[in-house]
Design an enzyme around this catalytic site. Structure first.
Site, mmCIF file in Angstrom:
data_model
loop_
_atom_site.group_PDB
_atom_site.id
_atom_site.type_symbol
_atom_site.label_atom_id
_atom_site.label_comp_id
_atom_site.label_asym_id
_atom_site.label_seq_id
_atom_site.Cartn_x
_atom_site.Cartn_y
_atom_site.Cartn_z
ATOM 1 N N SER A 30 3.574 42.632 36.910
ATOM 2 C CA SER A 30 3.979 43.123 35.589
ATOM 3 C C SER A 30 2.885 44.017 35.028
ATOM 4 O O SER A 30 1.699 43.830 35.336
ATOM 5 C CB SER A 30 4.202 41.943 34.635
ATOM 6 O OG SER A 30 4.356 42.391 33.299
ATOM 7 N N TYR A 64 0.840 34.421 30.613
ATOM 8 C CA TYR A 64 1.648 35.254 31.507
ATOM 9 C C TYR A 64 0.827 36.435 32.019
ATOM 10 O O TYR A 64 0.826 36.734 33.225
ATOM 11 C CB TYR A 64 2.885 35.753 30.757
ATOM 12 C CG TYR A 64 3.831 36.561 31.606
ATOM 13 C CD1 TYR A 64 4.730 35.938 32.457
ATOM 14 C CD2 TYR A 64 3.822 37.951 31.554
ATOM 15 C CE1 TYR A 64 5.609 36.675 33.232
ATOM 16 C CE2 TYR A 64 4.692 38.699 32.328
ATOM 17 C CZ TYR A 64 5.583 38.058 33.162
ATOM 18 O OH TYR A 64 6.448 38.806 33.935
#
Length: 255
Positions: free
Chosen positions: A142, A155
Protein backbone atom coordinates in the site's frame (compact mmCIF):
# COMPACT_ATOMS: atom_id res chain seq x y z
CA UNK A 1 -2.00 -16.45 -23.10
CA UNK A 2 1.25 -15.54 -21.38
CA UNK A 3 0.67 -17.49 -18.15
CA UNK A 4 -0.54 -20.69 -19.79
CA UNK A 5 0.54 -23.78 -17.84
CA UNK A 6 1.48 -21.85 -14.71
CA UNK A 7 -0.03 -22.16 -11.24
CA UNK A 8 -0.69 -19.20 -8.96
CA UNK A 9 -1.59 -19.03 -5.28
CA UNK A 10 -3.43 -15.82 -4.35
CA UNK A 11 -3.93 -15.17 -0.65
CA UNK A 12 -7.05 -13.28 0.35
CA UNK A 13 -8.34 -14.11 -3.11
CA UNK A 14 -12.07 -14.35 -2.45
CA UNK A 15 -12.95 -10.65 -2.79
CA UNK A 16 -11.72 -7.15 -3.55
CA UNK A 17 -8.29 -6.81 -5.11
CA UNK A 18 -7.56 -10.50 -4.53
CA UNK A 19 -10.59 -11.66 -6.53
CA UNK A 20 -9.69 -9.27 -9.35
CA UNK A 21 -6.15 -10.69 -9.37
CA UNK A 22 -7.49 -14.26 -9.56
CA UNK A 23 -9.65 -13.32 -12.55
CA UNK A 24 -6.79 -11.54 -14.30
CA UNK A 25 -4.34 -14.41 -13.85
CA UNK A 26 -6.91 -17.01 -14.90
CA UNK A 27 -7.82 -14.99 -18.00
CA UNK A 28 -4.15 -15.09 -18.98
CA UNK A 29 -3.99 -18.88 -18.66
CA UNK A 30 -2.88 -19.55 -15.07
CA UNK A 31 -4.49 -22.13 -12.80
CA UNK A 32 -5.39 -20.38 -9.54
CA UNK A 33 -5.55 -21.48 -5.91
CA UNK A 34 -7.92 -19.00 -4.26
CA UNK A 35 -7.09 -18.65 -0.58
CA UNK A 36 -9.71 -17.48 1.90
CA UNK A 37 -10.04 -17.48 5.66
CA UNK A 38 -13.74 -16.87 6.33
CA UNK A 39 -15.34 -16.15 2.95
CA UNK A 40 -15.89 -19.71 1.77
CA UNK A 41 -18.94 -18.92 -0.34
CA UNK A 42 -17.37 -16.12 -2.42
CA UNK A 43 -14.16 -18.15 -2.88
CA UNK A 44 -16.02 -21.22 -4.17
CA UNK A 45 -18.20 -19.06 -6.41
CA UNK A 46 -15.11 -17.43 -7.90
CA UNK A 47 -13.51 -20.83 -8.49
CA UNK A 48 -16.70 -22.00 -10.23
CA UNK A 49 -16.73 -18.83 -12.35
CA UNK A 50 -13.16 -19.42 -13.51
CA UNK A 51 -13.90 -23.09 -14.24
CA UNK A 52 -17.01 -22.15 -16.23
CA UNK A 53 -14.84 -19.88 -18.38
CA UNK A 54 -12.56 -22.81 -19.19
CA UNK A 55 -9.90 -22.23 -16.54
CA UNK A 56 -8.69 -24.20 -13.53
CA UNK A 57 -9.22 -23.00 -9.97
CA UNK A 58 -9.65 -24.29 -6.44
CA UNK A 59 -10.72 -22.59 -3.22
CA UNK A 60 -8.39 -23.24 -0.29
CA UNK A 61 -9.08 -22.21 3.28
CA UNK A 62 -6.22 -21.08 5.51
CA UNK A 63 -5.12 -18.33 7.89
CA UNK A 64 -1.88 -16.87 6.52
CA UNK A 65 -0.99 -15.59 9.99
CA UNK A 66 -0.35 -19.24 10.91
CA UNK A 67 2.91 -20.59 9.44
CA UNK A 68 1.59 -24.17 9.38
CA UNK A 69 -1.49 -23.02 7.46
CA UNK A 70 0.71 -21.18 4.97
CA UNK A 71 2.66 -24.38 4.31
CA UNK A 72 -0.62 -26.26 3.82
CA UNK A 73 -1.80 -23.68 1.26
CA UNK A 74 1.33 -24.22 -0.81
CA UNK A 75 1.03 -28.00 -0.46
CA UNK A 76 -2.57 -27.92 -1.71
CA UNK A 77 -1.64 -25.78 -4.71
CA UNK A 78 1.17 -28.15 -5.63
CA UNK A 79 -0.85 -31.34 -5.15
CA UNK A 80 -4.19 -30.21 -6.59
CA UNK A 81 -2.96 -28.02 -9.45
CA UNK A 82 0.33 -29.73 -10.29
CA UNK A 83 2.90 -27.26 -9.03
CA UNK A 84 3.34 -23.61 -8.16
CA UNK A 85 4.95 -20.80 -10.16
CA UNK A 86 3.42 -17.60 -8.77
CA UNK A 87 2.62 -16.37 -5.27
CA UNK A 88 0.52 -13.24 -4.80
CA UNK A 89 0.55 -12.17 -1.15
CA UNK A 90 -2.66 -10.13 -0.96
CA UNK A 91 -4.38 -11.06 2.31
CA UNK A 92 -4.73 -8.14 4.67
CA UNK A 93 -6.75 -6.61 7.50
CA UNK A 94 -7.16 -3.15 9.03
CA UNK A 95 -8.02 -2.01 12.55
CA UNK A 96 -7.71 1.77 12.42
CA UNK A 97 -7.21 3.95 15.45
CA UNK A 98 -5.04 6.62 17.00
CA UNK A 99 -1.80 5.49 18.59
CA UNK A 100 -2.87 6.89 21.97
CA UNK A 101 -6.02 4.75 22.09
CA UNK A 102 -4.96 1.71 20.05
CA UNK A 103 -5.35 -1.66 21.74
CA UNK A 104 -2.32 -3.94 21.68
CA UNK A 105 -4.40 -6.69 20.06
CA UNK A 106 -5.24 -4.38 17.15
CA UNK A 107 -1.53 -3.69 16.62
CA UNK A 108 -0.47 -7.33 16.82
CA UNK A 109 -3.29 -8.74 14.70
CA UNK A 110 -2.63 -6.33 11.83
CA UNK A 111 1.08 -7.10 11.88
CA UNK A 112 0.54 -10.88 12.10
CA UNK A 113 -1.75 -10.93 9.06
CA UNK A 114 -0.37 -8.16 6.85
CA UNK A 115 3.33 -8.79 7.35
CA UNK A 116 3.34 -12.21 9.00
CA UNK A 117 1.23 -13.60 6.16
CA UNK A 118 3.70 -12.35 3.56
CA UNK A 119 6.61 -13.84 5.48
CA UNK A 120 4.98 -17.21 6.12
CA UNK A 121 3.74 -17.76 2.57
CA UNK A 122 7.01 -16.60 1.05
CA UNK A 123 8.99 -18.92 3.30
CA UNK A 124 6.66 -21.81 2.42
CA UNK A 125 6.94 -21.30 -1.34
CA UNK A 126 10.66 -20.57 -1.66
CA UNK A 127 11.87 -24.20 -1.52
CA UNK A 128 9.69 -24.99 -4.54
CA UNK A 129 10.91 -21.96 -6.47
CA UNK A 130 14.56 -22.42 -5.55
CA UNK A 131 14.59 -26.11 -6.52
CA UNK A 132 13.45 -25.35 -10.06
CA UNK A 133 15.31 -22.05 -10.44
CA UNK A 134 12.26 -19.93 -11.21
CA UNK A 135 9.31 -18.27 -9.53
CA UNK A 136 7.49 -14.98 -9.06
CA UNK A 137 6.28 -13.36 -5.86
CA UNK A 138 4.12 -10.24 -5.91
CA UNK A 139 3.25 -8.59 -2.60
CA UNK A 140 0.18 -6.37 -2.50
CA UNK A 141 1.32 -3.58 -0.20
CA UNK A 142 0.00 0.00 0.00
CA UNK A 143 1.09 3.59 -0.48
CA UNK A 144 0.46 3.83 3.28
CA UNK A 145 3.71 1.93 3.74
CA UNK A 146 5.62 4.89 2.27
CA UNK A 147 3.58 7.76 3.74
CA UNK A 148 1.73 8.66 6.93
CA UNK A 149 -2.00 8.95 7.55
CA UNK A 150 -3.91 9.72 10.73
CA UNK A 151 -5.33 6.60 12.36
CA UNK A 152 -3.28 4.21 10.20
CA UNK A 153 -0.13 3.67 12.28
CA UNK A 154 -0.48 -0.12 12.61
CA UNK A 155 -1.59 -0.64 9.00
CA UNK A 156 1.09 1.69 7.61
CA UNK A 157 3.78 0.02 9.73
CA UNK A 158 2.73 -3.44 8.49
CA UNK A 159 2.90 -2.30 4.87
CA UNK A 160 6.23 -0.55 5.45
CA UNK A 161 7.52 -3.90 6.70
CA UNK A 162 6.20 -5.58 3.55
CA UNK A 163 8.03 -3.04 1.38
CA UNK A 164 11.34 -3.55 3.18
CA UNK A 165 10.87 -7.32 3.11
CA UNK A 166 10.20 -7.19 -0.63
CA UNK A 167 13.55 -5.51 -1.29
CA UNK A 168 15.50 -7.88 0.95
CA UNK A 169 13.79 -11.00 -0.34
CA UNK A 170 14.44 -9.89 -3.92
CA UNK A 171 18.15 -9.61 -3.17
CA UNK A 172 18.33 -13.04 -1.53
CA UNK A 173 16.23 -14.81 -4.17
CA UNK A 174 17.63 -13.37 -7.41
CA UNK A 175 20.44 -15.92 -7.67
CA UNK A 176 17.81 -18.68 -7.70
CA UNK A 177 15.87 -17.11 -10.56
CA UNK A 178 13.10 -15.88 -8.26
CA UNK A 179 11.69 -12.38 -8.72
CA UNK A 180 10.01 -10.47 -5.87
CA UNK A 181 8.12 -7.21 -6.40
CA UNK A 182 5.35 -5.27 -4.70
CA UNK A 183 2.33 -3.32 -5.89
CA UNK A 184 1.38 -0.28 -3.80
CA UNK A 185 -2.29 0.58 -4.37
CA UNK A 186 -3.65 3.96 -3.41
CA UNK A 187 -7.32 4.43 -2.60
CA UNK A 188 -9.33 1.72 -4.38
CA UNK A 189 -12.83 1.10 -2.99
CA UNK A 190 -12.94 -2.29 -1.24
CA UNK A 191 -14.42 -3.54 2.03
CA UNK A 192 -11.08 -2.83 3.71
CA UNK A 193 -11.13 0.93 3.06
CA UNK A 194 -14.85 1.59 2.70
CA UNK A 195 -14.79 4.19 5.46
CA UNK A 196 -12.27 6.30 3.56
CA UNK A 197 -13.83 6.19 0.10
CA UNK A 198 -17.49 6.87 0.85
CA UNK A 199 -19.49 10.00 1.66
CA UNK A 200 -17.92 13.34 2.50
CA UNK A 201 -14.62 11.70 3.48
CA UNK A 202 -14.39 10.03 0.09
CA UNK A 203 -15.16 13.25 -1.76
CA UNK A 204 -12.47 15.10 0.18
CA UNK A 205 -9.83 12.44 -0.46
CA UNK A 206 -10.72 12.22 -4.16
CA UNK A 207 -9.94 15.93 -4.54
CA UNK A 208 -6.39 15.26 -3.25
CA UNK A 209 -5.66 12.67 -5.95
CA UNK A 210 -4.09 14.21 -9.08
CA UNK A 211 -6.20 12.00 -11.39
CA UNK A 212 -9.27 13.00 -9.32
CA UNK A 213 -10.61 9.48 -8.96
CA UNK A 214 -10.21 6.33 -6.91
CA UNK A 215 -8.59 3.30 -8.45
CA UNK A 216 -10.53 0.22 -9.52
CA UNK A 217 -9.56 -3.22 -8.33
CA UNK A 218 -9.18 -4.30 -11.97
CA UNK A 219 -6.52 -1.61 -12.45
CA UNK A 220 -4.55 -2.96 -9.49
CA UNK A 221 -4.95 -6.52 -10.78
CA UNK A 222 -3.64 -5.54 -14.21
CA UNK A 223 -0.37 -4.37 -12.67
CA UNK A 224 -0.09 -7.54 -10.57
CA UNK A 225 -0.57 -9.62 -13.71
CA UNK A 226 2.13 -7.59 -15.47
CA UNK A 227 4.57 -8.32 -12.63
CA UNK A 228 3.69 -12.02 -12.84
CA UNK A 229 4.31 -12.20 -16.58
CA UNK A 230 7.28 -12.26 -18.96
CA UNK A 231 7.06 -8.53 -19.71
CA UNK A 232 8.50 -7.80 -16.25
CA UNK A 233 11.29 -10.40 -16.43
CA UNK A 234 13.98 -7.77 -15.66
CA UNK A 235 12.16 -6.39 -12.60
CA UNK A 236 12.82 -7.45 -9.03
CA UNK A 237 12.84 -5.53 -5.77
CA UNK A 238 10.53 -2.93 -7.31
CA UNK A 239 7.74 -1.12 -5.46
CA UNK A 240 5.18 -0.09 -8.08
CA UNK A 241 2.69 2.64 -7.14
CA UNK A 242 -0.83 2.36 -8.56
CA UNK A 243 -2.40 5.39 -6.94
CA UNK A 244 -3.54 7.97 -9.48
CA UNK A 245 -0.54 10.09 -8.57
CA UNK A 246 -1.48 10.38 -4.90
CA UNK A 247 2.10 9.92 -3.67
CA UNK A 248 3.30 12.83 -5.79
CA UNK A 249 1.23 15.26 -3.74
CA UNK A 250 2.07 16.73 -0.35
CA UNK A 251 -1.03 16.36 1.78
CA UNK A 252 -1.93 16.41 5.47
CA UNK A 253 -2.56 12.69 5.78
CA UNK A 254 -6.23 13.16 6.54
CA UNK A 255 -9.46 13.97 4.70
Amino acid sequence: MKLQGQVALVTGGSRGIGAAVCRALAADGAAVAINYRGSRGPAEELAAEIQAAGGRAIAVRGDVADPAAAEELVRRAVEDLGGIDILVNNAGVAHDGLVYTMAMDDWLHVMKVNFGGVFHCTKAVLPHFMSKGAGVIVNVSSVMGERGWIGESNYAASKGAVNAFTRCCAMESARFGVRVNAVLPGFAPTDLVAGLTEGATGRSIRKQIPLRDFGRVQQIADVVRFLCGPESSYMTGSLVNVDGGAMTALGLGRP
